[in-house]
Design a protein around this motif. Structure first.
Motif, PDB file in Angstrom:
ATOM      1  N   LEU A 160       0.859  -1.179   0.000  1.00  7.43           N
ATOM      2  CA  LEU A 160       0.000   0.000   0.000  1.00  7.43           C
ATOM      3  C   LEU A 160       0.897   1.232   0.000  1.00  7.43           C
ATOM      4  CD1 LEU A 160      -2.809   1.343   0.276  1.00  7.43           C
ATOM      5  CD2 LEU A 160      -2.495   1.205   2.753  1.00  7.43           C
ATOM      6  N   CYS A 161       0.750   2.057  -1.012  1.00  6.32           N
ATOM      7  CA  CYS A 161       1.532   3.300  -1.081  1.00  6.32           C
ATOM      8  C   CYS A 161       0.874   4.334  -0.166  1.00  6.32           C
ATOM      9  CB  CYS A 161       1.569   3.822  -2.515  1.00  6.32           C
ATOM     10  SG  CYS A 161       2.420   5.409  -2.688  1.00  6.32           S
ATOM     11  N   ILE A 162       1.616   4.812   0.828  1.00  8.08           N
ATOM     12  CA  ILE A 162       1.089   5.809   1.754  1.00  8.08           C
ATOM     13  C   ILE A 162       1.904   7.086   1.652  1.00  8.08           C
ATOM     14  CG2 ILE A 162       0.186   4.070   3.328  1.00  8.08           C
ATOM     15  CD1 ILE A 162       2.561   4.559   5.139  1.00  8.08           C
ATOM     16  N   ALA A 163       1.353   8.163   2.192  1.00  3.59           N
ATOM     17  CA  ALA A 163       2.022   9.460   2.104  1.00  3.59           C
ATOM     18  C   ALA A 163       3.413   9.423   2.717  1.00  3.59           C
ATOM     19  CB  ALA A 163       1.163  10.527   2.784  1.00  3.59           C
ATOM     20  N   ASP A 164       3.582   8.679   3.820  1.00  2.00           N
ATOM     21  CA  ASP A 164       4.893   8.612   4.459  1.00  2.00           C
ATOM     22  C   ASP A 164       5.943   8.030   3.526  1.00  2.00           C
ATOM     23  OD1 ASP A 164       3.919   9.756   6.721  1.00  2.00           O
ATOM     24  OD2 ASP A 164       3.999   7.959   7.970  1.00  2.00           O
ATOM     25  N   ASP A 165       5.553   7.091   2.644  1.00  2.00           N
ATOM     26  CA  ASP A 165       6.513   6.542   1.686  1.00  2.00           C
ATOM     27  C   ASP A 165       7.090   7.645   0.796  1.00  2.00           C
ATOM     28  OD1 ASP A 165       6.186   3.845   2.463  1.00  2.00           O
ATOM     29  OD2 ASP A 165       4.396   3.663   1.214  1.00  2.00           O
ATOM     30  N   LEU A 166       6.243   8.591   0.428  1.00  2.00           N
ATOM     31  CA  LEU A 166       6.700   9.656  -0.458  1.00  2.00           C
ATOM     32  C   LEU A 166       7.649  10.603   0.263  1.00  2.00           C
ATOM     33  CD1 LEU A 166       3.358  10.452  -2.334  1.00  2.00           C
ATOM     34  CD2 LEU A 166       4.898   8.491  -2.555  1.00  2.00           C
ATOM     35  N   TYR A 167       7.385  10.855   1.549  1.00  2.00           N
ATOM     36  CA  TYR A 167       8.291  11.695   2.329  1.00  2.00           C
ATOM     37  C   TYR A 167       9.636  10.997   2.552  1.00  2.00           C
ATOM     38  CZ  TYR A 167       4.561  15.029   3.458  1.00  2.00           C
ATOM     39  OH  TYR A 167       3.572  15.973   3.386  1.00  2.00           O
ATOM     40  N   MET A 214       5.614  17.491  -7.240  1.00  2.00           N
ATOM     41  CA  MET A 214       4.630  16.555  -7.791  1.00  2.00           C
ATOM     42  C   MET A 214       4.504  15.303  -6.929  1.00  2.00           C
ATOM     43  SD  MET A 214       3.353  17.909 -10.555  1.00  2.00           S
ATOM     44  CE  MET A 214       2.653  16.567 -11.504  1.00  2.00           C
ATOM     45  N   HIS A 215       5.564  15.021  -6.146  1.00  2.00           N
ATOM     46  CA  HIS A 215       5.570  13.801  -5.351  1.00  2.00           C
ATOM     47  C   HIS A 215       5.312  14.042  -3.865  1.00  2.00           C
ATOM     48  CE1 HIS A 215       7.015  12.046  -8.972  1.00  2.00           C
ATOM     49  NE2 HIS A 215       8.233  12.559  -8.882  1.00  2.00           N
ATOM     50  N   LEU A 216       5.253  15.292  -3.434  1.00  2.00           N
ATOM     51  CA  LEU A 216       5.055  15.586  -2.019  1.00  2.00           C
ATOM     52  C   LEU A 216       3.555  15.665  -1.725  1.00  2.00           C
ATOM     53  CD1 LEU A 216       7.877  18.217  -1.442  1.00  2.00           C
ATOM     54  CD2 LEU A 216       7.911  15.753  -0.985  1.00  2.00           C
ATOM     55  N   PRO A 217       3.076  14.932  -0.739  1.00  2.00           N
ATOM     56  CA  PRO A 217       1.629  14.721  -0.569  1.00  2.00           C
ATOM     57  C   PRO A 217       0.777  15.973  -0.426  1.00  2.00           C
ATOM     58  CG  PRO A 217       2.838  13.122   0.717  1.00  2.00           C
ATOM     59  CD  PRO A 217       3.854  14.081   0.172  1.00  2.00           C
ATOM     60  N   LYS A 249      -4.589  21.756  -6.523  1.00  2.00           N
ATOM     61  CA  LYS A 249      -4.719  20.597  -5.639  1.00  2.00           C
ATOM     62  C   LYS A 249      -3.434  19.780  -5.681  1.00  2.00           C
ATOM     63  CE  LYS A 249      -7.058  17.943  -9.280  1.00  2.00           C
ATOM     64  NZ  LYS A 249      -8.276  17.198  -9.646  1.00  2.00           N
ATOM     65  N   PRO A 250      -3.103  19.114  -4.566  1.00  2.00           N
ATOM     66  CA  PRO A 250      -1.874  18.322  -4.536  1.00  2.00           C
ATOM     67  C   PRO A 250      -1.999  17.072  -5.398  1.00  2.00           C
ATOM     68  CG  PRO A 250      -3.088  18.078  -2.481  1.00  2.00           C
ATOM     69  CD  PRO A 250      -3.797  19.138  -3.265  1.00  2.00           C
ATOM     70  N   GLU A 251      -0.868  16.665  -5.989  1.00  2.00           N
ATOM     71  CA  GLU A 251      -0.888  15.505  -6.877  1.00  2.00           C
ATOM     72  C   GLU A 251      -0.563  14.206  -6.134  1.00  2.00           C
ATOM     73  OE1 GLU A 251      -1.352  18.832  -8.948  1.00  2.00           O
ATOM     74  OE2 GLU A 251       0.520  18.508  -7.844  1.00  2.00           O
ATOM     75  N   ARG A 309       0.876   5.476 -13.699  1.00  2.00           N
ATOM     76  CA  ARG A 309       1.163   6.260 -12.494  1.00  2.00           C
ATOM     77  C   ARG A 309       0.449   5.637 -11.293  1.00  2.00           C
ATOM     78  NH1 ARG A 309       5.538   8.936 -14.092  1.00  2.00           N
ATOM     79  NH2 ARG A 309       5.145  10.236 -15.942  1.00  2.00           N
ATOM     80  N   ALA A 310       0.992   5.951 -10.136  1.00  2.00           N
ATOM     81  CA  ALA A 310       0.344   5.560  -8.888  1.00  2.00           C
ATOM     82  C   ALA A 310       0.378   6.747  -7.939  1.00  2.00           C
ATOM     83  CB  ALA A 310       1.040   4.357  -8.265  1.00  2.00           C
ATOM     84  N   HIS A 311      -0.524   6.744  -6.980  1.00  2.00           N
ATOM     85  CA  HIS A 311      -0.647   7.851  -6.042  1.00  2.00           C
ATOM     86  C   HIS A 311      -0.707   7.307  -4.614  1.00  2.00           C
ATOM     87  CE1 HIS A 311      -2.185   9.384  -9.875  1.00  2.00           C
ATOM     88  NE2 HIS A 311      -1.894  10.597  -9.446  1.00  2.00           N
ATOM     89  N   ALA A 312      -0.474   8.199  -3.666  1.00  2.00           N
ATOM     90  CA  ALA A 312      -0.637   7.826  -2.264  1.00  2.00           C
ATOM     91  C   ALA A 312      -2.053   7.293  -2.060  1.00  2.00           C
ATOM     92  CB  ALA A 312      -0.379   9.027  -1.359  1.00  2.00           C
ATOM     93  N   GLY A 313      -2.156   6.142  -1.418  1.00  2.00           N
ATOM     94  CA  GLY A 313      -3.448   5.494  -1.216  1.00  2.00           C
ATOM     95  C   GLY A 313      -3.692   4.315  -2.142  1.00  2.00           C
TER      96      GLY A 313
END
Length: 459
Positions: free
Chosen positions: A23-30, A42-45, A54-56, A93-97
C-alpha cells in the motif's frame, strides 16, 4: 518478526513466480524525498506541483520500481541475491493510497548463477505501472534471514495540527488583541493566523517597532488596526480592556514577558478571570503518537494544591472537547503508579480520580497516579498489571507541578520533535501564549486551538 528464505540457483526453475503487495502511503513519499533528495512537489503529498490548485501526490516512478527489488531480495531468489541490471519502462502512475503489487517471473538461467526475470508492478486491477527485466546473481546455497534488528522509521509529520487547522479555517476569524507584536516571530505568528483566516489581529504596541517588524518580514499590514501603546505593561492592560469592550474575543502574547501579560489577565478587578483558576495547556503533536497530547500546567501554577489541580484538570477536559475529544482520557502523573503517603502527588492523583468518579470533575475519564511510561504506553501498563481505561491511552497528562510539566513539554518538543501550541484556559476568552522559540506551525496551531474553543463556547 519477518523471516525470509531463499531459493538457491540450482533449485530455480523457469516459470517460477513471486509477488508482494504494498500500500503506497504518504509517508513513503516523504521517506523517498529524504532518501533520494528529490523534492519535486509533484511527489510531495500536500504540495501542488502543477498549479492546478490541488496536490498531486504522485508516487515517484523509481520508488515504485524499487518494490521489484523487495521481491527479488526477500522471496525469489531471496536472501543472498545481487542485482546485475534492471530495465524499466514506466507505463502508468500511482498515487498515495493506491495498493500496488510487485511481481517477478523467472525466464532464463545462465552461467555464473545469473538469472533473468521479467518484472512488473501493477495496480490491484492488473493495470501495469512499470515493467522491465532484471538480471541477478542468485545465491549459491540455501539461507534464511530474520529481520529483527532493522530500525523502524518515524516520519516527522504533524498531521494532528494539520487537521486542527483544516477544522478551524472555515470558522469566522476571531478578533484577537495581539499584545506587543514587535518582533519578526511574534508578528509573523499573528500574520500567519490572519492569512489562514483563523484570527483578525488588532496590533497593540510600539507602532514603529511593529512596522519595522513587518518590513523585515516583507509583510503589508496597512489593512490591520494598530494601537500605539509603547509601554509593555500598558499594552497588556489595553489588550485585556479590548476584551471587556467587546472588541476582541481572544488575547495573543507577542514580544513581551509572559508575567506582564498574565498580571493583567489574572487581576481580580478588570482582569479576565471567571472564578476558575487559570491554567496553561500545551497542545502537542508528537510524531508517532496517533492522537493529540495535552500537557498541563507548564507555565502558570508553580506548585498547585488539590483545589487548583481540580481546575487544571477541568480546564484541560474542556479544551479537549473543543478539539474533538468527546471523553478525553486524563492521566494524573507522579513518579510512581501506586499511592504512597510520602509522595503528595500520588495522594492528589487518587483524590482527583475519585472526584471524577463522583462527578466533581466532568467530561473525561480520569485516573492516577500514573507514571509517565504506563500513562502513555499500553505495554508498560499491562506489564505492571494496571487495569484502567486511561493507563497506556492518556490523551491529557496532568503534571504534579510547573517544573515537571515544563520539562516534560520541552523534552517532547526538543527530543521527540513534537510541535507544541499553547493556550491559557479558565479566562473569559482564549489566551494564546506562544513561546519565543515556537516555529510557524506551533503559532498557527495555537491560533487554530483558540478559534476552535471560541467557536464551541460561542464567544
Amino acid at each position: 518478526m519477518a523471516v525470509f528464505a531463499n531459493t538457491p540457483f540450482d533449485k530455480l526453475e523457469i516459470g517460477m513466480q513471486a509477488e508482494s503487495p504494498r500500500l503506497c502511503i504518504a509517508d513513503d513519499l516523504y521517506v523517498f524525498a529524504h532518501a533520494s533528495g528529490n523534492l519535486n512537489p509533484m511527489h510531495l503529498p500536500k504540495e501542488d506541483g502543477d498549479g492546478d490548485g490541488k496536490p498531486e501526490a504522485i508516487a515517484p516512478s523509481i520508488w515504485i520500481a524499487s518494490l521489484i527489488s523487495a521481491v527479488l531480495g526477500n522471496q525469489l531468489p531471496g536472501p543472498g541475491t545481487l542485482y546485475k541490471s534492471q530495465t524499466l519502462n514506466f507505463v502508468g502512475r500511482a498515487h498515495a493510497g493506491d495498493e500496488l503489487i510487485a511481481k517477478v517471473k523467472l525466464v532464463e538461467k545462465g552461467d555464473d548463477r545469473q538469472a533473468t526475470f521479467d518484472t512488473w508492478v501493477e495496480h490491484k486491477n492488473g493495470t501495469r505501472v512499470v515493467e522491465g527485466q532484471a538480471k541477478v546473481v542468485a545465491p549459491a546455497t540455501s539461507q534464511s534471514f530474520t529481520a529483527d534488528d532493522v530500525p523502524g522509521l518515524t516520519v516527522q509529520r504533524h498531521m494532528h495540527f494539520d487537521r486542527l487547522i483544516e477544522l478551524a479555517e472555515p470558522l469566522p476569524p476571531i478578533l484577537t488583541a495581539v499584545v506587543c507584536p514587535e518582533g519578526k516571530s511574534s508578528l509573523g505568528g499573528a500574520l500567519l493566523g490572519y492569512e489562514h483566516t483563523l484570527i483578525t489581529p488588532i496590533l497593540i504596541g510600539d507602532q514603529a517597532k511593529i512596522e519595522a517588524a513587518a518590513q523585515a518580514l516583507g509583510a503589508n499590514i496597512s489593512g490591520l488596526q494598530i494601537e500605539h501603546v509603547p509601554d509593555h505593561d500598558a499594552a497588556a492592560a489595553r489588550g485585556v480592556a479590548l476584551v471587556h469592550e467587546g472588541r476582541a474575543k481572544a488575547v495573543m502574547k507577542g514580544h513581551l514577558h509572559t508575567d506582564k501579560l498574565l498580571k493583567h489577565i489574572v487581576k481580580s478587578d478588570g482582569g479576565l478571570r471567571m472564578g476558575r483558576r487559570l491554567s496553561h495547556i500545551f497542545v502537542m503533536d508528537v510524531p508517532g503518537l496517533d492522537h493529540l497530547l495535552l500537557v498541563t500546567d507548564a507555565a502558570i501554577n508553580i506548585y498547585p494544591d488539590l483545589k487548583t489541580k481540580v481546575d487544571i484538570v477541568q480546564n484541560a477536559i474542556d479544551l479537549a472537547h473543543s478539539l474533538g475529544m468527546d471523553e478525553p482520557k486524563v492521566g494524573i502523573l507522579s513518579a510512581v503508579e501506586v499511592v504512597n503517603p510520602a509522595i503528595q502527588s500520588t495522594l492528589d492523583a487518587a483524590i482527583l480520580s475519585k472526584m471524577a468518579d463522583r462527578g466533581q470533575i466532568k467530561g473525561g475519564l480520569v485516573d492516577g497516579p500514573l507514571a509517565m511510561d504506563n500513562a502513555i504506553d499500553l505495554d508498560a501498563a499491562m506489564t505492571k498489571g494496571i487495569k484502567s481505561l486511561v493507563a497506556g491511552r492518556a490523551e491529557i497528562l496532568i503534571a504534579p507541578n510547573m517544573e515537571t510539566g515544563n520539562m516534560l513539554a520541552k523534552q517532547l518538543t526538543f527530543i521527540a520533535h513534537a510541535e507544541a501550541g499553547g493556550v491559557v484556559m479558565g479566562a473569559r476568552c482564549p489566551v494564546i501564549l506562544n513561546s519565543r522559540a515556537d516555529d510557524d506551525k506551533a503559532r498557527l496551531a495555537s491560533c487554530a486551538v483558540a478559534a476552535l474553543h471560541a467557536a464551541r463556547i460561542g464567544i
